[in-house]
Design a protein around this motif. Structure first.
Motif, PDB file in Angstrom:
ATOM      1  N   GLU A  59       0.826  -1.211   0.000  1.00  0.00           N
ATOM      2  CA  GLU A  59       0.000   0.000   0.000  1.00  0.00           C
ATOM      3  C   GLU A  59       0.857   1.257   0.000  1.00  0.00           C
ATOM      4  N   GLU A  60       1.901   1.240   0.795  1.00  0.00           N
ATOM      5  CA  GLU A  60       2.784   2.398   0.912  1.00  0.00           C
ATOM      6  C   GLU A  60       3.503   2.700  -0.395  1.00  0.00           C
ATOM      7  N   GLU A  61       4.033   1.677  -1.027  1.00  0.00           N
ATOM      8  CA  GLU A  61       4.818   1.890  -2.245  1.00  0.00           C
ATOM      9  C   GLU A  61       3.973   2.073  -3.504  1.00  0.00           C
ATOM     10  N   LEU A  62       2.891   1.302  -3.599  1.00  0.00           N
ATOM     11  CA  LEU A  62       2.077   1.369  -4.813  1.00  0.00           C
ATOM     12  C   LEU A  62       1.094   2.531  -4.796  1.00  0.00           C
ATOM     13  N   ARG A  63       0.673   2.938  -3.605  1.00  0.00           N
ATOM     14  CA  ARG A  63      -0.282   4.034  -3.435  1.00  0.00           C
ATOM     15  C   ARG A  63      -1.580   3.801  -4.199  1.00  0.00           C
ATOM     16  N   ILE A  64      -2.041   2.556  -4.126  1.00  0.00           N
ATOM     17  CA  ILE A  64      -3.324   2.175  -4.712  1.00  0.00           C
ATOM     18  C   ILE A  64      -4.057   1.286  -3.709  1.00  0.00           C
ATOM     19  N   PRO A  65      -5.376   1.258  -3.774  1.00  0.00           N
ATOM     20  CA  PRO A  65      -6.113   0.358  -2.884  1.00  0.00           C
ATOM     21  C   PRO A  65      -5.798  -1.100  -3.214  1.00  0.00           C
ATOM     22  N   LEU A  66      -5.636  -1.928  -2.181  1.00  0.00           N
ATOM     23  CA  LEU A  66      -5.379  -3.343  -2.435  1.00  0.00           C
ATOM     24  C   LEU A  66      -5.839  -4.198  -1.288  1.00  0.00           C
ATOM     25  N   ASP A  67      -6.095  -5.448  -1.630  1.00  0.00           N
ATOM     26  CA  ASP A  67      -6.416  -6.475  -0.649  1.00  0.00           C
ATOM     27  C   ASP A  67      -5.402  -7.594  -0.831  1.00  0.00           C
ATOM     28  N   LEU A  68      -4.869  -8.081   0.277  1.00  0.00           N
ATOM     29  CA  LEU A  68      -3.926  -9.195   0.255  1.00  0.00           C
ATOM     30  C   LEU A  68      -4.458 -10.269   1.187  1.00  0.00           C
ATOM     31  N   VAL A  69      -4.687 -11.450   0.635  1.00  0.00           N
ATOM     32  CA  VAL A  69      -5.198 -12.562   1.441  1.00  0.00           C
ATOM     33  C   VAL A  69      -4.225 -13.725   1.392  1.00  0.00           C
ATOM     34  N   ALA A  70      -4.215 -14.509   2.457  1.00  0.00           N
ATOM     35  CA  ALA A  70      -3.367 -15.698   2.520  1.00  0.00           C
ATOM     36  C   ALA A  70      -4.051 -16.864   1.812  1.00  0.00           C
ATOM     37  N   LEU A  71      -3.282 -17.645   1.095  1.00  0.00           N
ATOM     38  CA  LEU A  71      -3.808 -18.839   0.437  1.00  0.00           C
ATOM     39  C   LEU A  71      -3.849 -20.040   1.383  1.00  0.00           C
ATOM     40  N   SER A  72      -3.161 -19.944   2.493  1.00  0.00           N
ATOM     41  CA  SER A  72      -3.142 -21.029   3.483  1.00  0.00           C
ATOM     42  C   SER A  72      -3.671 -20.502   4.799  1.00  0.00           C
ATOM     43  N   PRO A  73      -4.502 -21.252   5.466  1.00  0.00           N
ATOM     44  CA  PRO A  73      -4.989 -22.581   5.104  1.00  0.00           C
ATOM     45  C   PRO A  73      -6.023 -22.493   3.987  1.00  0.00           C
ATOM     46  N   PRO A  74      -6.138 -23.567   3.207  1.00  0.00           N
ATOM     47  CA  PRO A  74      -7.093 -23.568   2.096  1.00  0.00           C
ATOM     48  C   PRO A  74      -8.532 -23.430   2.588  1.00  0.00           C
ATOM     49  N   GLN A  76     -12.796 -22.531   0.808  1.00  0.00           N
ATOM     50  CA  GLN A  76     -13.579 -22.447  -0.420  1.00  0.00           C
ATOM     51  C   GLN A  76     -13.178 -21.187  -1.197  1.00  0.00           C
ATOM     52  N   PHE A  77     -12.971 -20.088  -0.484  1.00  0.00           N
ATOM     53  CA  PHE A  77     -12.572 -18.828  -1.120  1.00  0.00           C
ATOM     54  C   PHE A  77     -11.219 -18.954  -1.814  1.00  0.00           C
ATOM     55  N   THR A  78     -10.226 -19.535  -1.137  1.00  0.00           N
ATOM     56  CA  THR A  78      -8.897 -19.647  -1.757  1.00  0.00           C
ATOM     57  C   THR A  78      -8.922 -20.602  -2.942  1.00  0.00           C
ATOM     58  N   ARG A  79      -9.751 -21.624  -2.887  1.00  0.00           N
ATOM     59  CA  ARG A  79      -9.868 -22.533  -4.037  1.00  0.00           C
ATOM     60  C   ARG A  79     -10.470 -21.809  -5.244  1.00  0.00           C
ATOM     61  N   LEU A  80     -11.428 -20.907  -5.005  1.00  0.00           N
ATOM     62  CA  LEU A  80     -11.984 -20.087  -6.093  1.00  0.00           C
ATOM     63  C   LEU A  80     -10.906 -19.184  -6.695  1.00  0.00           C
ATOM     64  N   ILE A  81     -10.093 -18.596  -5.833  1.00  0.00           N
ATOM     65  CA  ILE A  81      -8.996 -17.743  -6.304  1.00  0.00           C
ATOM     66  C   ILE A  81      -8.027 -18.555  -7.154  1.00  0.00           C
ATOM     67  N   GLU A  82      -7.667 -19.734  -6.676  1.00  0.00           N
ATOM     68  CA  GLU A  82      -6.717 -20.579  -7.413  1.00  0.00           C
ATOM     69  C   GLU A  82      -7.271 -20.995  -8.773  1.00  0.00           C
ATOM     70  N   ARG A  83      -8.561 -21.245  -8.847  1.00  0.00           N
ATOM     71  CA  ARG A  83      -9.170 -21.664 -10.122  1.00  0.00           C
ATOM     72  C   ARG A  83      -9.335 -20.494 -11.085  1.00  0.00           C
ATOM     73  N   GLY A  84      -9.709 -19.323 -10.567  1.00  0.00           N
ATOM     74  CA  GLY A  84     -10.057 -18.220 -11.456  1.00  0.00           C
ATOM     75  C   GLY A  84      -9.050 -17.099 -11.550  1.00  0.00           C
ATOM     76  N   GLY A  85      -8.038 -17.130 -10.689  1.00  0.00           N
ATOM     77  CA  GLY A  85      -7.065 -16.043 -10.678  1.00  0.00           C
ATOM     78  C   GLY A  85      -5.950 -16.223 -11.693  1.00  0.00           C
ATOM     79  N   LYS A  86      -5.117 -15.210 -11.754  1.00  0.00           N
ATOM     80  CA  LYS A  86      -3.976 -15.198 -12.671  1.00  0.00           C
ATOM     81  C   LYS A  86      -2.684 -15.353 -11.860  1.00  0.00           C
ATOM     82  N   PRO A  87      -2.002 -16.501 -11.980  1.00  0.00           N
ATOM     83  CA  PRO A  87      -0.758 -16.692 -11.224  1.00  0.00           C
ATOM     84  C   PRO A  87       0.324 -15.686 -11.659  1.00  0.00           C
ATOM     85  N   LEU A  88       0.914 -15.036 -10.679  1.00  0.00           N
ATOM     86  CA  LEU A  88       2.018 -14.109 -10.929  1.00  0.00           C
ATOM     87  C   LEU A  88       3.342 -14.717 -10.491  1.00  0.00           C
ATOM     88  N   LEU A  89       3.288 -15.584  -9.495  1.00  0.00           N
ATOM     89  CA  LEU A  89       4.455 -16.323  -8.979  1.00  0.00           C
ATOM     90  C   LEU A  89       4.039 -17.762  -8.809  1.00  0.00           C
TER      91      LEU A  89
END
Length: 89
Positions: A59-74, A76-89
């Motif tokens: 938030e400090e460096e990018l100066r844009i609104p953001l949400d950061l969530v943990a993928l662990s523990p898995p 239903q929400f994280t499984r949706l992210i894994e299926r529909g999101g775009k892997p960056l790493l």
């Protein structure tokens, strides 16, 4: 402020610096970056308080609104992210 590719690249760099093993872009930015109003990121490999420190740094460096969530523990929400999101790493 529009979300741009350099925001994504800096987020990847910072996530790596904090030890992230996975980083997934999800939400509107994963669909159409030019129309996104914020960054939604899911992360794995950054434990405990360091996840909050990474979120604050992003938030400090990018100066844009953001949400950061943990993928662990898995969940239903994280499984949706894994299926529909775009892997960056």
């Amino acid at each position: 402020m529009p979300i741009e590719q350099h925001h994504i690249q800096r987020a990847i760099s910072l996530a790596r610096a904090y030890g992230a093993t996975r980083l997934i872009l999800f939400g509107s930015a994963a669909v159409d970056l030019s129309q996104a109003r914020d960054l939604d990121l899911a992360c794995d490999g950054v434990a405990g308080w360091q996840l909050y420190e990474l979120a604050a740094r992003l938030e400090e460096e990018l100066r844009i609104p953001l949400d950061l969530v943990a993928l662990s523990p898995p969940s239903q929400f994280t499984r949706l992210i894994e299926r529909g999101g775009k892997p960056l790493l």
